[in-house]
Each structure stands twice: as structure tokens, then as C-alpha cells.
Design an enzyme around this catalytic site. Structure first.
Site, PDB file in Angstrom:
ATOM      1  N   SER A  68       0.817  -1.223   0.000  1.00 21.06           N
ATOM      2  CA  SER A  68       0.000   0.000   0.000  1.00 21.06           C
ATOM      3  C   SER A  68       0.853   1.276   0.000  1.00 21.06           C
ATOM      4  O   SER A  68       0.495   2.269  -0.627  1.00 21.06           O
ATOM      5  CB  SER A  68      -0.973   0.017   1.176  1.00 21.06           C
ATOM      6  N   ASN A  69       1.996   1.246   0.695  1.00 22.32           N
ATOM      7  CA  ASN A  69       2.850   2.448   0.710  1.00 22.32           C
ATOM      8  C   ASN A  69       3.466   2.710  -0.661  1.00 22.32           C
ATOM      9  O   ASN A  69       3.681   3.856  -1.047  1.00 22.32           O
ATOM     10  CB  ASN A  69       3.951   2.308   1.777  1.00 22.32           C
ATOM     11  N   HIS A 118      -7.334  -0.773   4.390  1.00 26.16           N
ATOM     12  CA  HIS A 118      -7.138  -2.225   4.461  1.00 26.16           C
ATOM     13  C   HIS A 118      -8.483  -2.913   4.717  1.00 26.16           C
ATOM     14  O   HIS A 118      -8.513  -4.083   5.121  1.00 26.16           O
ATOM     15  CB  HIS A 118      -6.165  -2.586   5.594  1.00 26.16           C
ATOM     16  N   SER A 148       6.099 -11.070   5.010  1.00 29.68           N
ATOM     17  CA  SER A 148       6.335  -9.634   5.179  1.00 29.68           C
ATOM     18  C   SER A 148       5.677  -9.127   6.465  1.00 29.68           C
ATOM     19  O   SER A 148       6.258  -8.331   7.208  1.00 29.68           O
ATOM     20  CB  SER A 148       5.780  -8.896   3.959  1.00 29.68           C
ATOM     21  N   SER A 237      10.036   5.276  -8.407  1.00 28.54           N
ATOM     22  CA  SER A 237       9.148   4.340  -7.714  1.00 28.54           C
ATOM     23  C   SER A 237       9.675   2.916  -7.648  1.00 28.54           C
ATOM     24  O   SER A 237       8.944   2.007  -7.254  1.00 28.54           O
ATOM     25  CB  SER A 237       7.763   4.337  -8.392  1.00 28.54           C
ATOM     26  N   GLN A 240      14.182   0.024  -4.836  1.00 33.91           N
ATOM     27  CA  GLN A 240      15.486   0.553  -4.379  1.00 33.91           C
ATOM     28  C   GLN A 240      15.403   2.064  -4.117  1.00 33.91           C
ATOM     29  O   GLN A 240      15.898   2.552  -3.099  1.00 33.91           O
ATOM     30  CB  GLN A 240      16.578   0.274  -5.425  1.00 33.91           C
ATOM     31  N   LYS A 260      12.497  -5.790   1.888  1.00 38.35           N
ATOM     32  CA  LYS A 260      13.099  -6.552   0.799  1.00 38.35           C
ATOM     33  C   LYS A 260      12.350  -6.364  -0.504  1.00 38.35           C
ATOM     34  O   LYS A 260      12.942  -6.253  -1.565  1.00 38.35           O
ATOM     35  CB  LYS A 260      13.087  -8.049   1.152  1.00 38.35           C
TER      36      LYS A 260
END
Length: 303
Positions: A68-69, A118, A148, A237, A240, A260
């Protein structure tokens, strides 16, 4: 490009509350679904029913830890590219988190407002459907989502930790984690895969072809990007790029939010019985459904 200062303040406040919260006291139940006491209250849920959505609001729905972020970042970059205005988050953007008065304050915000959630489809305020607000639903394969979610709990210093991956997996499969069961969430949204105002997108597809995903997202919300704009947003976006700026954009929790971002990280934690249990649950809940096909479970969740 977004102003995230209020966003960071809210996260810091939630982390502060988490420090004093034991895992056994983390969840409270509202209408049969568990939510974290550090971010949600019954009063806020009651006030949410009166929230007035606009037809040009941008709703981004996903189960926790499904990206979502990432989606919030992409959409605010698209708005910046098109309007040349830095997107501001005057409130924490997750619709159901915060104090009950936030919905009154939100009436003053300029359009388009970005609203992340959510929540399951049937828990969203009715005004979203009445005003035909567009909803983009992001899904990630359930095995990577679980891993996650576990790391988020056990890596962020102030959040209550689970004793082990086994303990977390058992709670995840029972739906006894924040925002409840991944599978119930999926079953509920699956009923709306053909709704005109709803678009489904896969985390894995974004990973495989980010530029194409961003173009699709922009077009769904009615924004037209030039080739140059698309290139810039794509470069800003990547996982990394977002990881590198995570502290600046999300405060102390940033590096843990962007840990990750890999597809297939589940292979590092799942053992055979857990694989079988999850495969069986997927088969029972989603096999043969429209969303089940979209999730490409065999590609992403079979070793």
C-alpha cells in the site's frame, strides 16, 4: 512527490503506543474483525459510516503488507506530474486509522483526496459506492504477504513481537492478526472483480513491469502521462529508490516498511506442512474464482 510530515507524526505516535502494548492486548474486535488498538478505535469506525466520499476521490485498497505504501507513493507522484502540486497528506492516509473527528477535517481537503484502506469491500462507507468513487485494489500472493507481515512485527523495535514464525503463521491462518484474515479479505473483494469502478492490480505484476503498471494506474484514475513523466515516475518508484528515501518519507519505520520487496521470499521461512496448509486454504477459498486466477498462485506460491 508528497508532504509526509503529518504521516510521520502519526506513525511515531502509533509506535509510541505500541511500546506499552503487549501482543496479547494488541487487537480489539469490531464487527467480527480484529484491528490494532494502536491505530484504530471503535469510535473512529462508527464515525467512518458518516464519511462523505467524493466521486473524484482515489481509493487504494489492499490487505496489510501488500504494497500500500508503494501504491500511495506512485499515485501521489502521478498527481504531482500532472498538476505540478506537491501532494499533501494532512491526515494519515489510511481511512480507518486516526481519531473520529478526522472525517470532518477531511471535508476541507482539496480534490483529489488519496484514501488508502485495508478494509474489506463490505466494511467501506456507503458513500464510496453511492458516488461511484474509483477503487484500485492491490493484491500480493498470500505466502509473501504472511512473511512480510511477520517481519514487520518482529523487526520494528516498538511493535509487539511474535515468539516465532510458527506462532505468527498459526495466527495468520486463523485470521487472528491486524485486519483479520487475508482469505476472508480476498473472498469479499472477489465478488467485485467485474465492477466498473474497481480495478485489480498485482504486486508481482508491478514488480515485473513497473512502467506498464504505473501507466495503467494513471489511466484508471483518468490521468494522462507523457513518456517523459512516466519514465521519471518509474525511476522514482522502484523498490530501491523508495528504500533509499524511506527514512525521509516514512520516519523511523521507513526502513522496515521497505525491507526486501522480493517475490518468493516466503521460501526462506515456509516449511513443507505450512506450504501444504496454505495451498489447501487457497484451494478451498479461491480456486476457480476470478481473483484466484488473477493471483497466479501456482506461479508465485509453488516452489
Amino acid at each position: 512527490m508528497a508532504d509526509n510530515s503529518k504521516f510521520i507524526d502519526y506513525i511515531d505516535e502509533a509506535l509510541e503506543k505500541s511500546k506499552e502494548t503487549a501482543l496479547s492486548r494488541l487487537l480489539f474486535t469490531y464487527q467480527g474483525i480484529p484491528y490494532p488498538v494502536t491505530m484504530c478505535t471503535s469510535e473512529t469506525f462508527q464515525a467512518l459510516d458518516t464519511f462523505e466520499a467524493r466521486s473524484d476521490d482515489i481509493v487504494l485498497a489492499s490487505y496489510p503488507k501488500c504494497g500500500s505504501n508503494w501504491l500511495l507513493h506512485i499515485v501521489s507522484e502521478v498527481i504531482f506530474a500532472v498538476s505540478k502540486k506537491k501532494y499533501e497528506y494532512p491526515e494519515f492516509p489510511v481511512l480507518e486509522c486516526g481519531d473520529p473527528e478526522k472525517y470532518q477535517r477531511m471535508k476541507q481537503f482539496p480534490s483529489p483526496r488519496i484514501l488508502a484502506t485495508h478494509l474489506r469491500y463490505d466494511k467501506l462507507p456507503g458513500s464510496i459506492f453511492k458516488n461511484k468513487t474509483k477503487i484500485l485494489v492491490l493484491f500480493r500472493n498470500p505466502k509473501d504477504t504472511a512473511v512480510s507481515f511477520f517481519h514487520f512485527h518482529n523487526d520494528v523495535p516498538d511493535i509487539p513481537s511474535y515468539g516465532s514464525w510458527e506462532e505468527f503463521f498459526s495466527q495468520f491462518m486463523k485470521g487472528q492478526v491486524s485486519w483479520g484474515s487475508y482469505f476472508d479479505f480476498a473472498i469479499d473483494w472477489n465478488k467485485h472483480t467485474d465492477d466498473a469502478n474497481i480495478k485489480f492490480i498485482l504486486y508481482e505484476a508491478l514488480k515485473e513491469n513497473l512502467a506498464s503498471g504505473i501507466k495503467e494506474i494513471a489511466e484508471f484514475f483518468g490521468f494522462s502521462l507523457t513518456g517523459e513523466q512516466l519514465e521519471t515516475i518509474t525511476a522514482q518508484s522502484t523498490f530501491q529508490a523508495m528504500q533509499a528515501r524511506s527514512q525521509e518519507t516514512h520516519g523511523a519505520v521507513g526502513p522496515f516498511l521497505f525491507r526486501k520487496g522480493e517475490v518468493g521470499d516466503w521460501k526462506n521461512l515456509f516449511h513443507e506442512t505450512q506450504n501444504q496448509e496454505m495451498d489447501e486454504k487457497f484451494r478451498k477459498c479461491l480456486a476457480g474464482t476470478s481473483l484466484g486466477a488473477k493471483l497466479q498462485y501456482d506461479s508465485y506460491c509453488k516452489a
